[in-house]
Every structure is written in structure tokens, then in C-alpha cells.
Design an enzyme around this catalytic site. Structure first.
Site, short mmCIF file in Angstrom:
data_model
loop_
_atom_site.label_atom_id
_atom_site.label_comp_id
_atom_site.label_asym_id
_atom_site.label_seq_id
_atom_site.Cartn_x
_atom_site.Cartn_y
_atom_site.Cartn_z
N PHE A 40 0.79 -1.23 -0.10
CA PHE A 40 0.07 0.21 -0.04
C PHE A 40 0.88 1.39 -0.02
O PHE A 40 0.19 2.21 -0.38
CB PHE A 40 -0.84 -0.02 1.41
N LYS B 20 -1.07 -7.83 -8.80
CA LYS B 20 -1.96 -7.84 -7.75
C LYS B 20 -1.66 -6.74 -6.71
O LYS B 20 -0.69 -6.88 -5.79
CB LYS B 20 -2.14 -9.10 -7.12
N SER C 23 5.82 -6.93 4.25
CA SER C 23 6.51 -7.14 5.47
C SER C 23 7.31 -8.41 5.48
O SER C 23 7.07 -9.22 4.57
CB SER C 23 5.24 -7.39 6.62
N CYS D 120 9.68 1.19 3.46
CA CYS D 120 10.84 0.39 4.01
C CYS D 120 12.02 0.97 4.26
O CYS D 120 13.08 0.25 4.74
CB CYS D 120 10.62 -0.96 3.05
N GLU E 68 9.85 -3.37 13.65
CA GLU E 68 9.48 -2.51 12.66
C GLU E 68 8.04 -1.94 13.21
O GLU E 68 7.15 -2.34 13.54
CB GLU E 68 9.19 -3.11 11.18
#
Lengths: 483, 114
Positions: A150, A174, A227, A282, A383
């Protein structure tokens, strides 16, 4: 009534199979923007079949023609640049500058794909034995898919799609069901490009469609960004199914600030690194390690500058930090801040409970600065994926490097210094895939591979750069003798 | 008036300024000046699109749009003076050289008319 978006398969827009859908909200206003279908394995199968059927024609389309499509694609993106940036802001919540920066980096990936006629060329050698020549040929490898996150809904798909198709492979995207509208616009542009049917396909949804892509026998390779726990599952599932895979995971990116750094200038850059995109990237700076005397100066300057950041709706050009992606994310981030406080850390600037006037339904978390974070505590190890910067103290350079290398992640690390020896030693000894020197977001440009080590990456070939050419092609060795 | 505290806020203010000047020059029959303002607007739009560098976006301080309000009733020279001052003040705050250069050139053109 809010519309349900469609998949794009075999050159046209189609409804996904009836079933559940996922609401897509503007995270700043709470407004329902659309419903995203949760496509099924049957929907994925339809896309894969279309892609497979397109492969023979597309791979034999001259490479210069494929590159020319990329040229036209770039022009279309430039023409719709502001529209795209606004859609990114509305579905993600980042600022206009960040959204424009994202679209620009996406364009750079299209630029890279235009170079495929050069990058796909191979080598050869005459007379490897008497009258025998040997050459290498790169060929497209088959149907590729990408499962994208996202946080960069327009840019990350473009890390993969342009190079994959320019190399002659059909492609299936996707995107995240939280931010599917940027991908929808991307495919509206691709539809105008008039590629052969089936070359590009879009399947919306969550876990079922991702699983179907990983298990489909006609999919050659899968790219993933998300993730670390999911990246590991993606890697294991794809390799078990005999696929190529590049799975980019999460991060805990450290920044070392040396006493010889220009603290004020460093902090301005660290602000962007820590709080840009509300910390949801990230490569976000998560922990700043102040070395020696730098710690107190860093803490004071950060506290001052962090408090001045303007948080608000991204479409307002004066906003310097937007929302996090959802109410769930807000709750998770605020809970982590509370846990850190319970562990004894000092919340210097607390972003919890922030309200922005006129946007009371927004998922706001203000920029947060936490000092006195100790090794092995929550903020040093996990994180956050939110606007939280932690501060740790190291006695000297060596201790700072030790702290950084203890992390199980290895996405990025940066040093702020005016000392070339420290910079050199940092580059040499820190175990991270992207290293910054006096730059907090060590994001590789499109012609370099996007690094990542340890639990931040699962696979062999990274996204972008020459790695992507390797990933999207099969090398064939030809040995010839004419008698 | 808004604070000019981001790359986008500065570039968008510049675009708005040139758009307003272009429309005004057209209204008062200064076709050459209108064309020049429109050309600057297009260059600035391109700079906003092409020279935004996501990895070096940093907060910008000390600039307020209110300090650069155009008073068109004061005439062309006064308007150009305000525009020239705006560009001179904002260009050094931008950390991408190509965008900075665009702003500097716009400032020079206005300074020549002030």
C-alpha cells in the site's frame, strides 16, 4: 452508491467473481472511495491464461517496438502526472510532494525499461574450439506477477511491470487492496497504450488471489514487497512451486550521527527520512544513533524540528506529513509507543491522540520522537511502520556499528558525518543492502538494484537495475559449428 | 496566506503567480509579456513534476506567501519587482539544483522588467 472496481484481464475491464469486497477509504477524511473486489483463484486463473496466451506473440514482438510502447507509456504518465499524484494522496494519505516524488520515481523505472534493447543484449565468442562459436542469448522467461504494498501504490508496481513486459513477458499485477486506485489508473493508461490483449493484467484482492498467483503452474516468477513475515511465506511458497521469486520484506533502518556531522542540516534530512510518508516506507529511518557528544545535540535539534512539522491533509501543499494508512495502523502504532514508554523510554515528542481540525475522522498519528531507547527493546528491534523515530546512544563509531549490525533486518543504514574515514568504514562494515552517507533515505535509482539483506530480503535477484533483467529473462547458450 | 514550507508549496505558488500575471497581461493588451509569463508557468510546472526528489524532501522555513502578494493596480514594474523578490528569496531554499535554476531564471526575467 460506491462503485466496485474491476480487474483488467485480456485487454479489457471485467468484474471479479461475486463475493466479498474490501472498502477503500481516504485515510485523512475517512471517505469511502471505492470497494475493492477480493478476487478468487478462478479470477487469477483467467488472468494467467490470458497472459500465457499472449506470450508467444509478445515475445516475438521486436524489442524496439516493445521499448517504443514504454516511450508512449511514459508520455501518458507525464500527461496525467498531477491526477496520479492526487489519487496517491487520496488513497494513501501522504503529501503532494511525496506523491509527486513517488510518481517521478515510477517514471524513472519506465525510463529504465526503455533501455531494454541495450540491456538484453548478450555476448559471444568465436572459435571457442576450432570452427566453433559460442554465444549467449537472453529470452523472455514467461508469465510474471507482482504482489505490491500500500505504501507506494504507483511506484512499486512500476519497479516490475515496465521491465518485465519490455523484456517480452506478460505480466499480472495484484496491488494492495488498501490502495488499488493508483493501479486502476495505471491500467487505464496501459489500456490506452493498445498492447496486445493479455500482456498486462490486473487482479485485485487479498490473500486468496496472492496465493493463487504463487501456486499457479503457468506463473514463472513472482515479485513481492511487504512485511518480512509475509515475504518469507511468499519466498517459501514460490520456491516450493518452482518459481523465481524476489521477496522484499520489512526493515528497521538505523542512522548513525557522528559528532563531526552538521547536526542542523543532518536533522533536516533525517526528518524527511523518519517522517516522510508518515514513516510508512521500507527505507524509513527508524532509529538514530547519536555517537558521543552528538546524542544530546541530536535530541535537542530533533525535538525542536519535529515539533514544528505541519501534519495535515496531503492535498494541502503546505502539509509536511500526512496520515497513516488506517485506523487499525494508528491503533497499532500508538500501542507500540505505549509499550516503549512502559519499557522506560522517554517520549520526547508524543504524536498520540493528534487531531487535525476539519479531518476528525482521519487516521492521524503525529511525528513521535522517543529517546533513551535501549538495545533489545521494542523500538530497537521491531518495525513500527509509522512516524516514530527512536534515539539511541553509542559511545563511539564501533559501538554504533555493532548496534546497527545486531538488527535482524538489513534493508538500509545511513551515516551522517564529515569524516571520510568513518563514511568508508561504515560502507564497508554495516550489513545492510542500501547504505546512505549524509542521506537518510538510501533509495536506489531505477538503474541500480534495490538492495536488502538478512530478514529484509528473500531471494537472489533484487528488483530494479540489471538484477531485474536477469530476473525477467532466461539465458540460453548457443554453440555453433558449420561444416 | 499560506506558509511556503514545502517544495510543492513554493513551485505551486510560482505557477499561480505566473498564471495570474499571464491573465492580467492579456487583459491589458501586453501580449508579449503574457506569452513570457505563460512560458515561465510551463517551465515551472515541468520543474514541479520532474525535479521533485523524494529522497531529499525536507521542510522549508522562513517563507510566507503573504510577503509576495501581487498588487496589480500598482502597475507592471511593481508586479515584476514583487515577483523578482519572490524568486530571489525562494530559489536558495530549494535543494534540487535544476529546480533552483528554473526559479532563478524566472527571477532574472522579472528583475529585468522591474
Amino acid at each position: 452508491m460506491t462503485r466496485t472496481i474491476q480487474n483488467y484481464v485480456d485487454g479489457g475491464w471485467v468484474d471479479a467473481s461475486p463475493g466479498a469486497s474490501i472498502p477503500v477509504h481516504d485515510p485523512a477524511t475517512g471517505q469511502l472511495l471505492a470497494h475493492c473486489p477480493d478476487s478468487t483463484a478462478a479470477d487469477v486463473d483467467m488472468a494467467v491464461r490470458a497472459a500465457r496466451a499472449a506470450f508467444d506473440e509478445w515475445r516475438s514482438t521486436p524489442v524496439l517496438v516493445r521499448a517504443q510502447f514504454m516511450h508512449h507509456f511514459k508520455v501518458m504518465v507525464e500527461e496525467r502526472f498531477e491526477d496520479i499524484a492526487q489519487i496517491v494522496v487520496r488513497e494513501h494519505g501522504k503529501t503532494m510532494d511525496e506523491a509527486r516524488g513517488e510518481v517521478r520515481r515510477g517514471v524513472e523505472s519506465i525510463d529504465f525499461a526503455m533501455s531494454v534493447p541495450v540491456l538484453m543484449r548478450s555476448d559471444g565468442l568465436e572459435d571457442i574450439s576450432s570452427g566453433i562459436d559460442e554465444t549467449t542469448v537472453r529470452q523472455p522467461a514467461g508469465v510474471f506477477a507482482a504482489i505490491t504494498p500500500f505504501n507506494f501504490p504507483f511506484m512499486v508496481p512500476l519497479w516490475f511491470l515496465p521491465t518485465a513486459i519490455a523484456c517480452g513477458n506478460p505480466f499480472i499485477l495484484k496491488p494492495s487492496p488498501q490502495t488499488p486506485l493508483s493501479a486502476e489508473l495505471l491500467f487505464e493508461l496501459l489500456d490506452e497504450l493498445d498492447l496486445p490483449e493479455g500482456v498486462v493484467n490486473l487482479v485485485h484482492g487479498g490473500v486468496p488471489s496472492a496465493a493463487a498467483l504463487m501456486e499457479h503452474p503457468e506463473v514463472t516468477g513472482v515479485s513481492f514487497v511487504g512485511s518480512s513475515p509475509v515475504a518469507k511465506i511468499i519466498y517459501q511458497t514460490c520456491t516450493r512451486n518452482g518459481k523465481r521469486v524476489q521477496a522484499q520484506g520489512g526493515a528497521k533502518n538505523y542512522i548513525a550521527v557522528m559528532p563531526d556531522a552538521n547536526i542542523q542540516a543532518s536533522v533536516s534530512n533525517i526528518l524527511g527520512a523518519a517522517y516522510g510518508c508518515a514513516g510508512q516506507r521500507c527505507l524509513a529511518a527508524a532509529v538514530a544513533v547519536g555517537v558521543g557528544d552528538a546524542y544530546d545535540q541530536l535530541k535537542d535539534e530533533l525535538a525542536k524540528q519535529v515539533s514544528e512539522l505541519k501534519v495535515g491533509y496531503g492535498l494541502d501543499e503546505t502539509t509536511q506529513m500526512g496520515t497513516v494508512i488506517s485506523a487499525d495502523a494508528k491503533q497499532r502504532i500508538e500501542s507500540m509507543i505505549a509499550q516503549s514508554q512502559a519499557e522506560g523510554a522517554d517520549i520526547v515528542v508524543d504524536g498520540r491522540g493528534l487531531q487535525v481540525a476539519g479531518y476528525e475522522d482521519g487516521a492521524w498519528v503525529g511525528p513521535t520522537l522517543i529517546a533513551g531507547v535501549r538495545p533489545n527493546t521494542l523500538m530497537a528491534t521491531e518495525e513500527v511502520f509509522g512516524p516514530v523515530l527512536s534515539l539511541m546512544k553509542a559511545a563511539d563509531f564501533d559501538e554504533a556499528v555493532d548496534i546497527i549490525n545486531q538488527s535482524r533486518f538489513g534493508n538500509a543504514a545511513s551515516i551522517f558525518t564529515s569524516n571520510g574515514r568513518h563514511a568508508r568504514e561504515f560502507k564497508y562494515s554495516v550489513n545492510a543492502g542500501n547504505i546512505g552517507v549524509n542521506i537518510g533515505v538510501a533509495a536506489p535509482s531505477a538503474s541500480f538494484p534495490f538492495g536488502g539483506q538478512k530478514d529484509s530480503f528473500f531471494g537472489d535477484l533484487h528488483g530494479q537495475g540489471m538484477d531485474s533483467i536477469e530476473f525477467y529473462t532466461e539465458r540460453k547458450i548457443v554453440i555453433e559449428r558449420w561444416v | 496566506m499560506a506558509s511556503l514550507n514545502t517544495f510543492g508549496a513554493i513551485l505551486s505558488h510560482a505557477i499561480e503567480l505566473e498564471t495570474r500575471l499571464c491573465e492580467w497581461y492579456e487583459r491589458i493588451g501586453e501580449a508579449d509579456k503574457a506569452r513570457a509569463a505563460d512560458k515561465r508557468r510551463r517551465k515551472l510546472e515541468r520543474a514541479r513534476r520532474e525535479h521533485v526528489l523524494e529522497i531529499t524532501l525536507e521542510p522549508i522555513r522562513g517563507l510566507d506567501a503573504a510577503d509576495y502578494a501581487l498588487d496589480l493596480a500598482a502597475g507592471m514594474a511593481a508586479a515584476s519587482a514583487v515577483a523578482a523578490r519572490f524568486y530571489a528569496d525562494v530559489a536558495p531554499k530549494i535543494n534540487v539544483r535544476a529546480a533552483q535554476r528554473t526559479l532563478e531564471r524566472c527571477g532574472k526575467e522579472h528583475a529585468a522588467q522591474a
